[in-house]
Scaffold this motif. Structure first.
Motif, mmCIF file in Angstrom:
data_model
loop_
_atom_site.group_PDB
_atom_site.id
_atom_site.type_symbol
_atom_site.label_atom_id
_atom_site.label_comp_id
_atom_site.label_asym_id
_atom_site.label_seq_id
_atom_site.Cartn_x
_atom_site.Cartn_y
_atom_site.Cartn_z
ATOM 1 N N GLY A 93 44.044 24.502 51.111
ATOM 2 C CA GLY A 93 42.890 25.239 50.607
ATOM 3 C C GLY A 93 43.283 26.548 49.950
ATOM 4 N N GLY A 94 44.372 27.155 50.433
ATOM 5 C CA GLY A 94 44.842 28.388 49.809
ATOM 6 C C GLY A 94 45.382 28.159 48.413
ATOM 7 N N LEU A 95 46.041 27.013 48.205
ATOM 8 C CA LEU A 95 46.536 26.682 46.861
ATOM 9 C C LEU A 95 45.375 26.392 45.919
ATOM 10 C CD1 LEU A 95 49.537 24.322 47.774
ATOM 11 C CD2 LEU A 95 49.560 26.797 47.393
ATOM 12 N N VAL A 96 44.343 25.720 46.439
ATOM 13 C CA VAL A 96 43.158 25.441 45.628
ATOM 14 C C VAL A 96 42.490 26.743 45.198
ATOM 15 C CG1 VAL A 96 40.820 24.487 45.702
ATOM 16 C CG2 VAL A 96 42.738 23.169 46.634
ATOM 17 N N ALA A 97 42.346 27.685 46.140
ATOM 18 C CA ALA A 97 41.708 28.964 45.822
ATOM 19 C C ALA A 97 42.506 29.722 44.772
ATOM 20 C CB ALA A 97 41.558 29.794 47.087
ATOM 21 N N GLN A 98 43.828 29.763 44.933
ATOM 22 C CA GLN A 98 44.653 30.482 43.960
ATOM 23 C C GLN A 98 44.540 29.850 42.576
ATOM 24 O OE1 GLN A 98 48.684 31.789 45.445
ATOM 25 N NE2 GLN A 98 48.055 30.655 47.277
ATOM 26 N N ARG A 99 44.537 28.504 42.517
ATOM 27 C CA ARG A 99 44.419 27.831 41.226
ATOM 28 C C ARG A 99 43.063 28.139 40.595
ATOM 29 N NH1 ARG A 99 46.784 23.125 39.566
ATOM 30 N NH2 ARG A 99 48.530 23.881 40.811
ATOM 31 N N SER A 100 42.018 28.142 41.401
ATOM 32 C CA SER A 100 40.679 28.406 40.873
ATOM 33 C C SER A 100 40.575 29.817 40.310
ATOM 34 C CB SER A 100 39.634 28.208 41.985
ATOM 35 O OG SER A 100 38.328 28.386 41.489
ATOM 36 N N LEU A 101 41.116 30.797 41.019
ATOM 37 C CA LEU A 101 41.041 32.189 40.560
ATOM 38 C C LEU A 101 41.848 32.391 39.282
ATOM 39 C CD1 LEU A 101 41.260 34.111 43.963
ATOM 40 C CD2 LEU A 101 39.222 33.508 42.645
ATOM 41 N N THR A 102 43.025 31.776 39.210
ATOM 42 C CA THR A 102 43.824 31.939 37.990
ATOM 43 C C THR A 102 43.159 31.265 36.794
ATOM 44 O OG1 THR A 102 45.174 29.997 38.579
ATOM 45 C CG2 THR A 102 45.998 32.159 39.252
ATOM 46 N N ARG A 103 42.474 30.157 37.012
ATOM 47 C CA ARG A 103 41.765 29.497 35.916
ATOM 48 C C ARG A 103 40.593 30.352 35.433
ATOM 49 N NH1 ARG A 103 43.117 24.043 35.202
ATOM 50 N NH2 ARG A 103 41.034 23.319 34.651
ATOM 51 N N MET A 104 39.978 31.086 36.353
ATOM 52 C CA MET A 104 38.920 32.014 35.948
ATOM 53 C C MET A 104 39.492 33.149 35.100
ATOM 54 S SD MET A 104 36.630 32.138 39.450
ATOM 55 C CE MET A 104 35.398 33.256 38.777
ATOM 56 N N LEU A 105 40.689 33.612 35.456
ATOM 57 C CA LEU A 105 41.322 34.661 34.655
ATOM 58 C C LEU A 105 41.630 34.151 33.251
ATOM 59 C CD1 LEU A 105 43.843 36.320 37.168
ATOM 60 C CD2 LEU A 105 41.663 37.240 36.365
ATOM 61 N N VAL A 106 42.114 32.926 33.153
ATOM 62 C CA VAL A 106 42.415 32.347 31.841
ATOM 63 C C VAL A 106 41.151 32.309 30.976
ATOM 64 C CG1 VAL A 106 43.091 30.217 30.666
ATOM 65 C CG2 VAL A 106 44.394 31.015 32.636
ATOM 66 N N GLU A 107 40.002 32.114 31.614
ATOM 67 C CA GLU A 107 38.734 32.070 30.890
ATOM 68 C C GLU A 107 38.199 33.464 30.568
ATOM 69 O OE1 GLU A 107 36.169 29.821 33.373
ATOM 70 O OE2 GLU A 107 37.305 27.952 33.168
ATOM 71 N N GLY A 108 38.942 34.511 30.966
ATOM 72 C CA GLY A 108 38.491 35.870 30.697
ATOM 73 C C GLY A 108 37.364 36.323 31.601
ATOM 74 N N ARG A 109 37.329 35.821 32.848
ATOM 75 C CA ARG A 109 36.237 36.132 33.775
ATOM 76 C C ARG A 109 36.679 37.064 34.892
ATOM 77 N NH1 ARG A 109 33.868 30.548 35.630
ATOM 78 N NH2 ARG A 109 32.580 31.985 36.848
ATOM 79 N N GLY A 110 37.636 37.936 34.593
ATOM 80 C CA GLY A 110 38.119 38.857 35.607
ATOM 81 C C GLY A 110 37.020 39.741 36.176
ATOM 82 N N LYS A 111 36.090 40.182 35.337
ATOM 83 C CA LYS A 111 35.008 41.059 35.810
ATOM 84 C C LYS A 111 34.051 40.317 36.732
ATOM 85 C CE LYS A 111 35.282 44.101 31.782
ATOM 86 N NZ LYS A 111 34.584 44.677 30.609
ATOM 87 N N ASP A 112 33.892 39.008 36.532
ATOM 88 C CA ASP A 112 33.034 38.223 37.421
ATOM 89 C C ASP A 112 33.639 38.095 38.813
ATOM 90 O OD1 ASP A 112 31.344 37.825 35.278
ATOM 91 O OD2 ASP A 112 32.187 35.870 34.756
ATOM 92 N N MET A 113 34.958 38.298 38.921
ATOM 93 C CA MET A 113 35.651 38.124 40.194
ATOM 94 C C MET A 113 35.661 39.389 41.035
ATOM 95 S SD MET A 113 38.788 35.984 38.498
ATOM 96 C CE MET A 113 39.839 36.139 39.932
ATOM 97 N N ALA A 114 35.109 40.484 40.510
ATOM 98 C CA ALA A 114 35.160 41.751 41.233
ATOM 99 C C ALA A 114 34.397 41.702 42.551
ATOM 100 C CB ALA A 114 34.619 42.874 40.353
ATOM 101 N N ARG A 115 33.473 40.759 42.699
ATOM 102 C CA ARG A 115 32.725 40.668 43.962
ATOM 103 C C ARG A 115 33.541 40.008 45.071
ATOM 104 N NH1 ARG A 115 28.818 35.655 44.017
ATOM 105 N NH2 ARG A 115 29.907 34.188 42.648
ATOM 106 N N ILE A 116 34.693 39.425 44.733
ATOM 107 C CA ILE A 116 35.576 38.850 45.764
ATOM 108 C C ILE A 116 36.405 39.986 46.355
ATOM 109 C CG2 ILE A 116 37.408 37.187 46.239
ATOM 110 C CD1 ILE A 116 36.440 35.577 43.838
ATOM 111 N N LEU A 117 36.108 40.355 47.584
ATOM 112 C CA LEU A 117 36.713 41.537 48.187
ATOM 113 C C LEU A 117 38.047 41.245 48.869
ATOM 114 C CD1 LEU A 117 33.519 43.182 49.715
ATOM 115 C CD2 LEU A 117 34.498 43.450 47.430
ATOM 116 N N ARG A 118 38.283 39.989 49.241
ATOM 117 C CA ARG A 118 39.551 39.646 49.910
ATOM 118 C C ARG A 118 39.727 38.140 49.930
ATOM 119 N NH1 ARG A 118 42.892 42.594 53.140
ATOM 120 N NH2 ARG A 118 41.334 44.264 53.231
ATOM 121 N N VAL A 119 40.981 37.706 49.906
ATOM 122 C CA VAL A 119 41.334 36.305 50.105
ATOM 123 C C VAL A 119 42.276 36.231 51.303
ATOM 124 C CG1 VAL A 119 42.456 34.275 49.124
ATOM 125 C CG2 VAL A 119 41.069 35.749 47.653
ATOM 126 N N VAL A 120 41.978 35.346 52.236
ATOM 127 C CA VAL A 120 42.810 35.159 53.431
ATOM 128 C C VAL A 120 43.436 33.776 53.362
ATOM 129 C CG1 VAL A 120 42.867 35.124 55.954
ATOM 130 C CG2 VAL A 120 41.251 36.631 54.768
#
Length: 389
Positions: A93-120
């Motif tokens: 699940g940690g690999l899935v989360a990392q892949r999902s976040l990096t794909r969001m960055l590729v889409e230029g959605r870094g500002k949409d991710m600001a509400r994610i305060l931590r990943v465990v």
């Protein structure tokens, strides 16, 4: 803990691992539900298809990219109503989360991710899993998920490089970057994902008791996740407060930070709440009379705005002075945490669970007042924490 479907102040997305399901989190969630401190936390279990093999020719086992896109949509739909999110991931699940976040960055959605305060990440195979790899290759030759659990998988390596550069070590929120702290934990007796693989190159990494599946059921794991959830809650507005009226950003640090822990400063002058007579040797420590105490999160929300509170030496000095004030009354200790808010949560929680919580909180208040008497946040802290009755 709020029930699914109700809006809480923090949504926690739980992501299971390989050949598992969302039900694996049930023991942990059952401990969260009666915890009053977590009443503003809503659990959001995320499920995806994962299995050893797919017997039906009409179906396939989804790849990491497919599951990552499913998680991305989950954050947009089921988790859309939350201004603050935290991701808790086990194993794959940690690999899935990392892949999902990096794909969001590729889409230029870094500002949409600001509400994610931590990943465990709990027992996440950041450097792959060696256990039974030869057998896995022979038995599961077409399993796309198993293939990326292998050590040195190039796509996993590239994903982690992006995570470290553009999330963990990012300094500002842009379309392509977003600072998100990752807390990474290995299982002490885990032979499926070894500590070396689980910890990877992440700076905030540690070890919890348990094997690969048992790590999520241990007392220390719950205590750790509870602390991190409280830390995330402290990032948002106070309970019942309109987000538009939340406290302003912390003021800039003023003046030099102290460099010594306790060599020069004189003991803090005890306020009225510290004037009680110390118990005789061998005498039972009296309990504080019932008193309404402010919540840990509310105290931290104010205290973290005190100038220099983000400096580790200053926080150590606060701990040392509180310890000196409380020494006749059973003493005081608070473990160091690298993140300022985590450390403050540790300090204030130790006050709240002290034999004399009202006295301990008053000692914390008086210490901060003595060190930074003229700051607005200090004045607010003074008004918030009353003397014990």
């Amino acid at each position: 803990m709020t029930v699914a479907g109700r809006q809480g102040r923090l949504g926690v997305v739980f992501i299971h691992g390989f050949n598992s399901s969302a039900e694996m989190w049930d023991p942990l969630l059952s401990r969260m539900r009666p915890d009053e401190a977590l009443r503003d936390v809503t659990a959001l279990p995320f499920s995806y298809d994962t299995r050893l093999w797919q017997p039906s020719p009409l179906r396939q086992i989804p790849s990491f990219d497919t599951v990552a896109d499913s998680l991305k949509e989950f954050l947009v739909t089921e988790a859309e109503r939350f201004d603050h999110l935290m991701l808790v991931c086990h194993s794959q699940g940690g690999l899935v989360a990392q892949r999902s976040l990096t794909r969001m960055l590729v889409e230029g959605r870094g500002k949409d991710m600001a509400r994610i305060l931590r990943v465990v990440l709990l027992a996440c195979p950041n450097n792959g899993s060696q256990l039974g790899m030869t057998l896995r290759r022979a038995v599961l030759p077409r399993n796309k998920q198993e293939q990326q659990l292998r050590p040195l998988d190039q796509q996993i390596t590239d994903t982690q490089r992006t995570v470290l550069r553009d999330l963990v070590n990012a300094r500002e929120v842009t379309e392509r970057t977003c600072p998100i702290p990752f807390s990474v934990y290995a299982g002490e007796t885990d032979n499926v994902v070894t500590p070396a693989s689980a910890l990877g190159a992440f700076p905030d990494a540690s070890v919890l008791p348990g094997d690969h599946s048992g790590i999520v059921r241990t007392e220390r794991c719950f205590a750790t996740l509870r602390r991190l959830m409280l830390s995330a809650l402290g990032s948002g507005p106070a309970t019942g407060q309109d987000p538009a009226s939340a406290d302003p950003a912390a003021p800039a640090v003023q003046g030099p930070a102290p460099t010594a822990l306790l060599t020069a400063p004189e003991p803090v002058e005890a306020g009225p709440g510290l004037a009680q007579a110390a118990p005789e040797p061998g005498q039972a420590i009296p309990k504080s009379p019932p008193v309404s105490l402010p919540s840990t999160v509310d105290i931290v929300r104010v205290a973290e705005r005190v100038p220099d509170m983000d400096d580790p030496d200053f926080r150590r000095q606060v701990v040392a002075l509180v310890r000196r004030s409380l020494a006749p009354r059973a003493g005081f200790s608070a473990g160091y945490r690298a993140h300022p808010r985590d450390h403050l949560l540790e300090i204030v929680e130790r006050c709240q669970t002290h034999a004399l919580p009202g006295v301990a909180l008053a000692a914390f208040r008086d210490t901060v007042v003595a060190l930074r008497p003229d700051d607005a946040a200090t004045a607010e802290l003074r008004a918030m924490i009353r003397d014990p009755e």
